[in-house]
Design a protein around this motif. Structure first.
Motif, PDB file in Angstrom:
ATOM      1  N   GLU A 336      -0.378 -57.409  31.128  1.00 24.40           N
ATOM      2  CA  GLU A 336       0.013 -56.123  30.452  1.00 24.40           C
ATOM      3  C   GLU A 336      -0.671 -55.685  29.202  1.00 24.40           C
ATOM      4  OE1 GLU A 336       2.051 -53.548  32.014  1.00 24.40           O
ATOM      5  OE2 GLU A 336       1.280 -54.691  33.644  1.00 24.40           O
ATOM      6  N   VAL A 337      -1.863 -56.127  29.070  1.00 31.80           N
ATOM      7  CA  VAL A 337      -2.517 -55.927  27.675  1.00 31.80           C
ATOM      8  C   VAL A 337      -2.577 -54.352  27.270  1.00 31.80           C
ATOM      9  CG1 VAL A 337      -4.807 -56.445  26.353  1.00 31.80           C
ATOM     10  CG2 VAL A 337      -3.481 -58.263  27.635  1.00 31.80           C
ATOM     11  N   ILE A 347      -7.422 -49.712  25.567  1.00 35.95           N
ATOM     12  CA  ILE A 347      -6.819 -50.765  26.848  1.00 35.95           C
ATOM     13  C   ILE A 347      -5.420 -50.134  26.979  1.00 35.95           C
ATOM     14  CG2 ILE A 347      -6.466 -52.914  27.659  1.00 35.95           C
ATOM     15  CD1 ILE A 347      -9.516 -52.220  27.416  1.00 35.95           C
ATOM     16  N   ASP A 348      -5.194 -49.782  28.122  1.00 34.91           N
ATOM     17  CA  ASP A 348      -3.707 -49.307  28.604  1.00 34.91           C
ATOM     18  C   ASP A 348      -3.049 -50.200  29.592  1.00 34.91           C
ATOM     19  OD1 ASP A 348      -1.494 -48.059  28.744  1.00 34.91           O
ATOM     20  OD2 ASP A 348      -2.449 -46.238  29.520  1.00 34.91           O
ATOM     21  N   HIS A 349      -2.497 -51.277  29.333  1.00 35.44           N
ATOM     22  CA  HIS A 349      -1.361 -52.147  30.304  1.00 35.44           C
ATOM     23  C   HIS A 349      -2.331 -52.804  31.323  1.00 35.44           C
ATOM     24  CE1 HIS A 349       1.703 -49.671  28.192  1.00 35.44           C
ATOM     25  NE2 HIS A 349       2.358 -50.780  28.328  1.00 35.44           N
ATOM     26  N   VAL A 350      -3.443 -53.403  30.987  1.00 38.04           N
ATOM     27  CA  VAL A 350      -4.272 -53.936  31.794  1.00 38.04           C
ATOM     28  C   VAL A 350      -3.800 -55.408  32.257  1.00 38.04           C
ATOM     29  CG1 VAL A 350      -6.551 -54.943  32.078  1.00 38.04           C
ATOM     30  CG2 VAL A 350      -6.211 -52.817  31.373  1.00 38.04           C
ATOM     31  N   SER A 351      -3.878 -55.835  33.339  1.00 40.88           N
ATOM     32  CA  SER A 351      -3.504 -57.156  34.028  1.00 40.88           C
ATOM     33  C   SER A 351      -4.896 -57.577  34.941  1.00 40.88           C
ATOM     34  CB  SER A 351      -2.387 -57.273  34.552  1.00 40.88           C
ATOM     35  OG  SER A 351      -1.106 -56.897  33.821  1.00 40.88           O
ATOM     36  N   LEU A 352      -5.302 -58.889  34.573  1.00 35.63           N
ATOM     37  CA  LEU A 352      -6.223 -59.319  35.414  1.00 35.63           C
ATOM     38  C   LEU A 352      -6.334 -60.770  35.421  1.00 35.63           C
ATOM     39  CD1 LEU A 352      -8.826 -60.484  33.486  1.00 35.63           C
ATOM     40  CD2 LEU A 352      -8.860 -58.172  33.124  1.00 35.63           C
ATOM     41  N   LYS A 353      -7.002 -61.447  36.124  1.00 36.13           N
ATOM     42  CA  LYS A 353      -6.997 -62.997  36.297  1.00 36.13           C
ATOM     43  C   LYS A 353      -8.329 -63.405  36.916  1.00 36.13           C
ATOM     44  CE  LYS A 353      -4.529 -67.269  37.492  1.00 36.13           C
ATOM     45  NZ  LYS A 353      -3.215 -67.661  38.182  1.00 36.13           N
ATOM     46  N   VAL A 354      -9.031 -64.060  36.103  1.00 34.08           N
ATOM     47  CA  VAL A 354     -10.516 -64.822  36.601  1.00 34.08           C
ATOM     48  C   VAL A 354     -10.026 -66.446  36.779  1.00 34.08           C
ATOM     49  CG1 VAL A 354     -12.678 -64.961  36.027  1.00 34.08           C
ATOM     50  CG2 VAL A 354     -11.426 -63.039  35.182  1.00 34.08           C
ATOM     51  N   PRO A 355     -10.081 -66.874  37.895  1.00 37.67           N
ATOM     52  CA  PRO A 355      -9.809 -68.111  37.983  1.00 37.67           C
ATOM     53  C   PRO A 355     -11.052 -69.176  37.583  1.00 37.67           C
ATOM     54  CG  PRO A 355      -9.399 -66.998  39.948  1.00 37.67           C
ATOM     55  CD  PRO A 355     -10.071 -66.007  39.101  1.00 37.67           C
ATOM     56  N   GLN A 356     -10.566 -70.219  37.051  1.00 39.53           N
ATOM     57  CA  GLN A 356     -11.634 -71.246  36.692  1.00 39.53           C
ATOM     58  C   GLN A 356     -12.860 -71.242  37.696  1.00 39.53           C
ATOM     59  OE1 GLN A 356     -10.519 -75.002  35.129  1.00 39.53           O
ATOM     60  NE2 GLN A 356     -12.133 -76.222  36.151  1.00 39.53           N
ATOM     61  N   GLY A 357     -14.158 -71.417  37.195  1.00 42.60           N
ATOM     62  CA  GLY A 357     -15.177 -71.553  38.127  1.00 42.60           C
ATOM     63  C   GLY A 357     -15.699 -70.193  38.856  1.00 42.60           C
ATOM     64  N   ILE A 377     -10.624 -61.025  24.840  1.00 43.71           N
ATOM     65  CA  ILE A 377     -10.695 -62.305  25.551  1.00 43.71           C
ATOM     66  C   ILE A 377     -11.103 -63.306  24.364  1.00 43.71           C
ATOM     67  CG2 ILE A 377     -11.502 -63.859  27.448  1.00 43.71           C
ATOM     68  CD1 ILE A 377     -11.574 -61.428  29.095  1.00 43.71           C
ATOM     69  N   ALA A 378     -12.356 -62.986  23.722  1.00 43.21           N
ATOM     70  CA  ALA A 378     -12.630 -63.733  22.599  1.00 43.21           C
ATOM     71  C   ALA A 378     -11.867 -63.921  21.578  1.00 43.21           C
ATOM     72  CB  ALA A 378     -14.206 -63.414  22.356  1.00 43.21           C
ATOM     73  N   ARG A 379     -10.902 -62.950  21.416  1.00 50.92           N
ATOM     74  CA  ARG A 379      -9.937 -62.525  20.242  1.00 50.92           C
ATOM     75  C   ARG A 379     -10.709 -62.256  18.971  1.00 50.92           C
ATOM     76  NH1 ARG A 379      -5.891 -66.729  16.944  1.00 50.92           N
ATOM     77  NH2 ARG A 379      -4.530 -65.153  16.424  1.00 50.92           N
ATOM     78  N   PHE A 380     -11.873 -61.463  19.137  1.00 51.40           N
ATOM     79  CA  PHE A 380     -12.346 -60.536  18.023  1.00 51.40           C
ATOM     80  C   PHE A 380     -11.360 -59.635  17.670  1.00 51.40           C
ATOM     81  CE2 PHE A 380     -17.056 -61.269  19.658  1.00 51.40           C
ATOM     82  CZ  PHE A 380     -16.964 -62.371  19.105  1.00 51.40           C
ATOM     83  N   TRP A 381     -10.379 -59.038  18.482  1.00 48.70           N
ATOM     84  CA  TRP A 381      -9.160 -58.379  17.940  1.00 48.70           C
ATOM     85  C   TRP A 381      -8.051 -59.045  18.428  1.00 48.70           C
ATOM     86  CZ3 TRP A 381     -13.376 -55.655  19.049  1.00 48.70           C
ATOM     87  CH2 TRP A 381     -14.187 -54.548  18.261  1.00 48.70           C
ATOM     88  N   ASP A 382      -6.804 -59.025  18.112  1.00 47.10           N
ATOM     89  CA  ASP A 382      -5.654 -59.437  18.743  1.00 47.10           C
ATOM     90  C   ASP A 382      -4.945 -58.167  19.403  1.00 47.10           C
ATOM     91  OD1 ASP A 382      -5.221 -61.855  18.225  1.00 47.10           O
ATOM     92  OD2 ASP A 382      -4.432 -61.929  16.368  1.00 47.10           O
ATOM     93  N   VAL A 383      -4.347 -58.477  20.340  1.00 49.48           N
ATOM     94  CA  VAL A 383      -3.892 -57.330  21.247  1.00 49.48           C
ATOM     95  C   VAL A 383      -2.609 -56.913  20.735  1.00 49.48           C
ATOM     96  CG1 VAL A 383      -4.711 -58.244  23.728  1.00 49.48           C
ATOM     97  CG2 VAL A 383      -2.679 -58.722  22.906  1.00 49.48           C
ATOM     98  N   GLN A 384      -2.257 -55.759  20.861  1.00 51.36           N
ATOM     99  CA  GLN A 384      -1.269 -54.963  20.390  1.00 51.36           C
ATOM    100  C   GLN A 384       0.180 -55.132  21.286  1.00 51.36           C
ATOM    101  OE1 GLN A 384      -3.181 -51.789  19.892  1.00 51.36           O
ATOM    102  NE2 GLN A 384      -3.987 -52.497  17.962  1.00 51.36           N
ATOM    103  N   GLU A 385      -0.092 -55.356  22.453  1.00 51.13           N
ATOM    104  CA  GLU A 385       0.946 -55.596  23.635  1.00 51.13           C
ATOM    105  C   GLU A 385       0.401 -56.461  24.698  1.00 51.13           C
ATOM    106  OE1 GLU A 385       3.034 -52.270  25.327  1.00 51.13           O
ATOM    107  OE2 GLU A 385       2.571 -50.865  23.391  1.00 51.13           O
ATOM    108  N   GLY A 386       1.276 -57.279  25.055  1.00 51.16           N
ATOM    109  CA  GLY A 386       0.910 -58.065  26.243  1.00 51.16           C
ATOM    110  C   GLY A 386       0.455 -59.506  25.788  1.00 51.16           C
TER     111      GLY A 386
END
Length: 574
Positions: A336-337, A347-357, A377-386
């Motif tokens: 819920e990012v 970015i509006d309430h995005v949810s996703l999952k990328v499994p290892q490999g 993901i690389a944290r160039f910014w911090d999310v405001q929600e989620g």
């Protein structure tokens, strides 16, 4: 003035003890200079019965005075004269470390010209003038105080008149400081605007010339140069008259001291020896204070420069903890990012999952938020929600450096440093051997063109990689990411500048490299996303489609529209 000295000592770091020691030596230097008066007084006291012994005593006092002056001047010089450069060298390095940990939004909010001007022009002036201002101020005050105290032992009226001149002079100094404050700010603003306009003109020179607007484009630069010249002129003009008044105060006070000393002697208030000593003192008491006028002006200037420095060096940090990332896997998950630039939601309430490999391709129209997702993901910014999780750990609960050590990134806009090709590749792993660098270059399909360069791997590329083509820069950046060998790889349109002949080989090398690793790729070519384990279609900050290539071609939506149009870029980008 004392506030300025305190502020410099606050940021002095390891140089602080040496600066304080230099101030102490400066005080003893002025005491040594004031000892000259004792020799003069000794001669005047015995003027009617001057003997060789008296002359020798006076001579020895003068010798001690001169030796003391040069000794303490030398000690002061070695203690603090170069400390401004040492101090701000360390300060620059500290600022550089802070900038590395700042959110990318910090840079978008600050004008590049402002940052560059402050970290170059402002710091250079602080290096040059901070120690000079401290020496002038402490030396001038010390000399005046020591001589006025000596005068008070022999004649209170003379001491009071000297003190009155000092107070009036300090009032004029206050006026100088106020004027300096006003005009220094204007000069700094003009300097920042000059840097900004110059950078914009240089970067846009190709566009200006292509559209025959180079003459019109120069107008803003010329205005910036003129504004800088006018601001500097106004600064000098505002100070010139007041500085003359400052000197005039002390000259008139010295003349008044001459008349008062003569008058008191004629009335029998004190003997001739006292009168002669006061006549000499009248020319010495304000000698250092007149130099202090420049120091006071510099003090105000330094204060303003420090104010400007704080606007850049008060840098926000992403790190809220010193704990490093201890991820047990390279799974990537968003819950819920939401994220916005100012008031514009990207970015509006995005949810996703990328499994290892596994590999994940992100596609969508231009401006849909694809690159922003990768930056979060690389944290160039911090999310405001989620939450953004890597290996099950919230990225906010670890240092940014420890997170980035797990990620290799290849950006759409590649930046290479003004260094050798080999060092630019080795940036991904500073401890890599030459053989490892060559191997990474071969995998990234850039070994052949590197060896064809004049100096091979030792060839110096221009700033930003200006001496290489876009495709060559891109392949070197991929070699850099290959050499880093991190468990997570993010490709932001990494193949956008690669010619079709090399694309297949390059993609094969990338997927061989990332086998068993977690891969996120933003791309605009179908060949890049066809083999992905999952494809995310992003539109207006939301994930509107998710699946494999085979699944998405069966759905009516943006992805199938892309295939139907058979275009790599029509109004949006994959």
């Amino acid at each position: 003035m004392l506030r300025m000295i305190g502020r410099i000592l606050e940021i002095a770091g390891d140089s602080k003890p040496r600066i304080i020691l230099g101030i102490v030596f400066n005080f003893f230097k002025t005491v040594s200079m004031a000892m000259m008066l004792l020799a003069v007084f000794l001669v005047f006291e015995h003027l009617e019965a001057l003997t060789p012994d008296v002359i020798y005593q006076a001579l020895w006092i003068i010798i001690v005075s001169v030796c003391g002056r040069f000794l303490f001047q030398w000690l002061m010089d070695i203690s603090m004269s170069a400390k401004g450069f040492d101090m701000f060298r360390d300060y620059r390095l500290a600022v550089g470390e802070k900038l590395k940990g700042a959110p990318m939004g910090y840079f978008s909010e600050q004008r590049l010209g402002t940052i560059q001007s402050i970290l170059t022009s402002t710091v250079v002036e602080l290096e040059q003038y901070s120690m000079m201002a401290i020496m002038d101020i402490t030396g001038g005050v010390s000399m005046a105080v020591v001589i006025i105290v000596m005068m008070a032992f022999y004649s209170l009226p003379i001491a009071l008149l000297s003190l009155a001149g000092l107070i009036i002079g300090l009032f004029v100094l206050h006026v100088i400081q106020k004027r300096a404050a006003i005009h220094t700010v204007k000069v700094q603003a003009a300097q920042e605007n000059l840097v900004t306009e110059s950078l914009e003109y240089i970067r846009g020179i190709a566009v200006l010339r292509a559209f025959l607007q180079d003459r019109g484009g120069e107008g803003a630069v010329y205005r910036a140069f003129e504004d800088r010249r006018q601001a500097a002129y106004d600064q000098e003009h505002a100070a010139a008259g007041v500085m003359k008044l400052y000197s005039l105060v002390f000259k008139l006070t010295s003349c008044a001291l001459l008349f008062l000393a003569t008058a008191l002697y004629l009335t029998g208030a004190f003997p001739l020896s006292y009168c002669l000593m006061f006549l000499v003192s009248a020319f010495l008491v304000y000698a250092e204070l007149e130099v202090m006028g420049d120091g006071a002006y510099l003090a105000r200037k330094v204060n303003n420069e420090l104010d400007r420095l704080e606007t850049v060096t008060d840098i926000p940090s992403l790190d809220r903890t010193a704990r490093e990332l201890r991820a047990v896997s390279s799974d990537i998950e968003m819950k819920e990012v939401s994220f916005a630039y100012d008031s514009r939601t990207v970015i509006d309430h995005v949810s996703l999952k990328v499994p290892q490999g596994t590999s994940c391709a992100i596609v969508g129209p231009s401006g849909s938020g694809k690159t922003t997702l990768c930056n979060l993901i690389a944290r160039f910014w911090d999310v405001q929600e989620g939450e953004v999780l890597v290996g099950g750990q919230n990225v906010k609960d670890c240092t940014a450096d420890s997170l980035l050590s797990q990620i290799s990134m290849v950006f759409q806009n590649v930046y290479l440093f003004h260094d050798t090709v080999e060092n630019n590749i080795r940036f991904g792993n500073p401890d890599a051997s030459h053989e490892q660098v060559v191997e990474a270059a071969k995998r990234a399909c850039c070994h052949e063109f590197i060896t064809a360069l004049p100096e091979g791997y030792d060839t110096i590329v221009g700033e930003g990689g200006s001496t290489l083509s876009g495709g060559e820069r891109q392949r070197i950046s991929i070699a850099r990411a290959i050499l880093k060998n991190a468990p997570i790889v993010i490709l932001d349109e990494a193949t956008s500048s690669v010619d079709p002949e090399n694309e297949h080989v390059l993609l094969t090398a990338i997927y061989e490299l990332t086998r068993g690793k977690t891969l996120i790729a933003i791309a605009h070519r179908l060949s890049t996303v066809r083999k992905a384990d999952q494809i995310l279609v992003v539109d207006k900050g939301k994930i509107v489609q998710k699946g494999t290539h085979a699944q998405l071609v069966q759905e009516d939506g943006i992805y199938r529209k892309f295939l139907r149009l058979r275009s790599e870029s029509i109004g949006w980008q994959l």
